[in-house]
Design a protein around this motif. Structure first.
Motif, mmCIF file in Angstrom:
data_model
loop_
_atom_site.group_PDB
_atom_site.id
_atom_site.type_symbol
_atom_site.label_atom_id
_atom_site.label_comp_id
_atom_site.label_asym_id
_atom_site.label_seq_id
_atom_site.Cartn_x
_atom_site.Cartn_y
_atom_site.Cartn_z
ATOM 1 N N ASP B 284 0.958 -1.160 0.107
ATOM 2 C CA ASP B 284 0.019 -0.043 0.080
ATOM 3 C C ASP B 284 0.870 1.066 -0.014
ATOM 4 O O ASP B 284 1.688 1.459 0.920
ATOM 5 N N MET B 285 0.789 2.074 -1.049
ATOM 6 C CA MET B 285 1.566 3.311 -1.301
ATOM 7 C C MET B 285 1.088 4.370 -0.719
ATOM 8 O O MET B 285 1.376 5.493 -0.856
ATOM 9 N N GLY B 286 -0.151 4.326 -0.085
ATOM 10 C CA GLY B 286 -0.834 5.311 0.687
ATOM 11 C C GLY B 286 -1.839 6.214 -0.379
ATOM 12 O O GLY B 286 -2.016 5.686 -1.633
ATOM 13 N N SER B 287 -2.089 7.156 0.164
ATOM 14 C CA SER B 287 -3.128 8.203 -0.802
ATOM 15 C C SER B 287 -2.625 9.408 -0.867
ATOM 16 O O SER B 287 -2.000 9.994 0.037
ATOM 17 N N ILE B 288 -2.959 10.284 -1.742
ATOM 18 C CA ILE B 288 -2.667 11.745 -1.889
ATOM 19 C C ILE B 288 -4.185 12.541 -1.959
ATOM 20 O O ILE B 288 -4.548 12.240 -3.334
ATOM 21 N N CYS B 392 5.131 8.096 -3.093
ATOM 22 C CA CYS B 392 4.582 8.726 -4.456
ATOM 23 C C CYS B 392 4.295 10.041 -4.216
ATOM 24 O O CYS B 392 4.048 10.461 -2.917
#
Lengths: 147, 455
Positions: B284-288, B392
């Motif tokens: 999981d590279m997370g959210s922006i 990211c």
């Protein structure tokens, strides 16, 4: 007939002008009075400097006028050249009219605007709240699971 | 003081009950007194529903009181403390047919759950208060992610034979279900107290029968030291079973790692390694979240959005998916090839709208046997490459509009009643209903067309 003199700093193309320093004057008009571009001859009134006024309203005619010029004919008589301000005179009807017009952008407008743009761009960045963490992980895969 | 009579014993035996006084079988002539505990034991197949014994005459209340015996939950017995003056032979006894079985309590359910299996009886999931009846099939189902290796229950120690009887569940080939027939051979206690159910976490999403390990240099060295196993006159190289060794630039979620370590390839030495439960590792590279600034078209006009991703080329994304939205990024890493599928989703569509692939890891060279060619498959590093990005981020590249908010800027075409607006407008068309003469009307239209300031 009542004439009300005003001072206004509002532009000619303003609807809902700001009118100040009203002076009421009783006048008598001649038979050849032009209600669109009237010329009014007013006698001097003590304490009132006619040159300070640039706007007027004649209630009986229900019209507002720009005072284009004030010329002293002699020491006591002044000639006012006036022009009807149609925007203020008919503002109620104008404002209620349906129209197609161009206006300034406001929140919620999501149409392609006709702007001029700067040639140099601004850049902003937004970073993710997660990412790769910790050290590298070495992974070995083999055939078979029964070893 | 009172005495047991034959009539008393018959009253109970006629209902297939055995009467006991102070926990001993009653007999004719036995004395008992106020407060002695009477127990009625039901014969096999009989269940006590109720027993009511008539008391002695109550002069105060004027009548004969009735005493209700306390019946056990399974109906196998009932007890009552004798009240002086009562008539045991005047007992009203109600019985029924007993259901023979083991009562399933919460403790029993918890015991099976603690072993990562779920209990059922004849295929029906067991619930609190259910009975395991004689002749029924007891089943155990492995919880998701587990495989049953064995399930054994034990009886009571038999001093005569010097052994403890045991019964083993029959486990199916998939290891997800086991059965045992309940009989009267003495397995009751074992069924109610399972202590030897062995399960293991299964790597069910790994392709075929492959295994995935987390290793380090020491383990690889041990593998190389122990990979050649003599087999008669030949030597088997267990290294031939190694599919790949890769290095990925992140740690693996603990939930994807088995609680049990295993020796890699079953080799000896210090080859004990963590086992990864999947061969497609999600990261999981997370959210922006990218907020709007103006909440109008200026947020989108002349705006480019470039998403920068670890080990990947940047990707341009339509601003529709970005501005005022939240982007989420997930990497799915193939442990065999180190390739990663990058899924990018947006709240604009609430699902993945863009997928791309890259290579993430480095193939680690490992020792070879004598006939292999060099295994240095690092060519993929050029495709992705370490771009020194660990998180990211998105670049919003925007050419600002000049005078977009200017006082006399009229960039938006609208059609409405003018009274709903203020500021500077330029009218293109108008339905003008005023009681003015023609020249005045024309003057109004000219003024509106040239632009008016509405205050």
């Amino acid at each position: 007939m009542l004439l009300i003199l005003y001072r206004t700093e509002s532009g000619a193309n303003v609807i809902n002008k700001t009118l100040e320093d009203a002076v009421n004057i009783q006048i008598t008009v001649r038979n050849d009075f032009d209600i669109i571009n009237p010329q009014l001859k007013l006698s001097k009134i003590d304490g009132v400097n006619f040159q300070d006024y640039n706007y007027c309203y004649i209630p009986d005619l229900n019209r507002y006028y720009f005072i284009n010029s004030v010329v002293a004919i002699n020491a006591d008589i002044f000639n006012f050249e006036c022009e009807c301000d149609v925007l203020e005179t008919y503002k109620a009807d104008i404002l209620l009219s349906n129209a197609r017009f161009k206006r300034k952008i406001k929140q919620g407008d999501y149409i392609d605007p006709d702007f001029e743009y700067r040639i140099n761009a601004d850049i902003t960045t937004h970073e993710s709240n997660k990412g790769f963490t910790g050290d590298d992980t070495m992974i070995l895969t083999t055939v078979g699971s029964g070893f | 003081m009172a005495t047991i009579t034959q009539a008393v014993i018959d009253t109970f035996s006629d209902s297939s009950l055995t009467l006991r006084v102070s926990y001993q079988d009653a007999y004719v002539g036995q004395n008992y007194m106020d407060g002695d505990t009477f127990t009625a034991m039901a014969d096999s197949g009989v269940s006590i529903e109720s027993i009511v014994t008539e008391g002695g005459y109550d002069a105060v209340a004027g009548g004969y009181p009735e005493y209700q015996w306390s019946v056990s939950n399974d109906g196998s017995s009932a007890t009552w403390d004798y009240v002086d003056g009562s008539y045991l032979s005047y007992s009203v006894i109600e019985t029924g047919v007993a259901v023979v079985g083991l009562n399933i309590t919460q403790e029993v359910l918890d015991a099976y759950n603690a072993s990562n299996v779920v209990l059922d009886v004849d295929g029906v999931p067991a619930s609190l208060g259910d009975l395991i009846t004689m002749g029924s099939t007891v089943g155990i189902t492995a919880l998701d992610g587990f495989t049953i290796l064995s399930a054994i229950i034990y009886g009571s120690y038999d001093p005569g034979s010097g052994s403890t009887p045991e019964w083993e569940f029959s486990i199916n080939a998939d290891g997800d279900y086991g059965t045992l027939l309940y009989d009267d051979s003495g397995m009751d206690n074992g069924l109610l107290n399972p202590t030897d159910i062995t399960v293991e976490e299964k790597a069910e999403i790994i392709s075929g029968t492959n295994s995935v390990y987390i290793v380090n240099a020491e383990i690889i060295e041990e593998i190389n030291n122990n990979r050649f196993i003599p087999d008669g006159s030949t030597t088997i190289d267990y290294g031939q079973y190694i599919l790949s060794i890769i290095s990925i630039p992140t740690q693996i979620e603990p939930s994807l790692i088995s609680a049990t370590k295993r020796n890699v390839l079953g080799l000896g030495g210090n080859t004990l390694a963590d086992v990864v439960l999947t061969d497609l590792i999600p990261v999981d590279m997370g959210s922006i979240t990218i907020p709007e600034i103006y909440n109008d078209s200026r947020d989108f006009s002349r705006t480019e959005c470039v998403l920068h991703l670890p080990y990947s080329q940047p990707v341009a994304i339509d601003s529709e998916y970005v501005i005022g939205q939240t982007l989420s990024v997930e990497y799915l890493i193939d442990v065999y090839t180190a390739s990663a599928t990058i899924n990018i989703s947006s709240t604009k569509v609430n699902e993945v709208f863009l997928t791309k692939t890259t290579t993430l890891g480095v193939n680690v060279p490992y020792a070879l046997n004598r006939t292999d060619s060099a295994n240095l498959k690092n060519s993929n590093i050029d495709i992705g490459g370490n771009n020194k990005i660990s998180k990211c981020f998105i670049e919003i590249i925007k050419n600002e509009a000049i005078l977009s908010d200017g006082f006399f800027t009229t960039s938006i075409l609208d059609e409405d009643s003018i009274i709903n607006h203020t500021g500077f407008i330029k009218v293109e068309e108008i339905e003008l209903n005023i009681s003015a003469n023609y020249s005045e009307k024309q003057s109004v239209i000219d003024a509106l067309t040239a632009g008016v300031l509405i205050k």
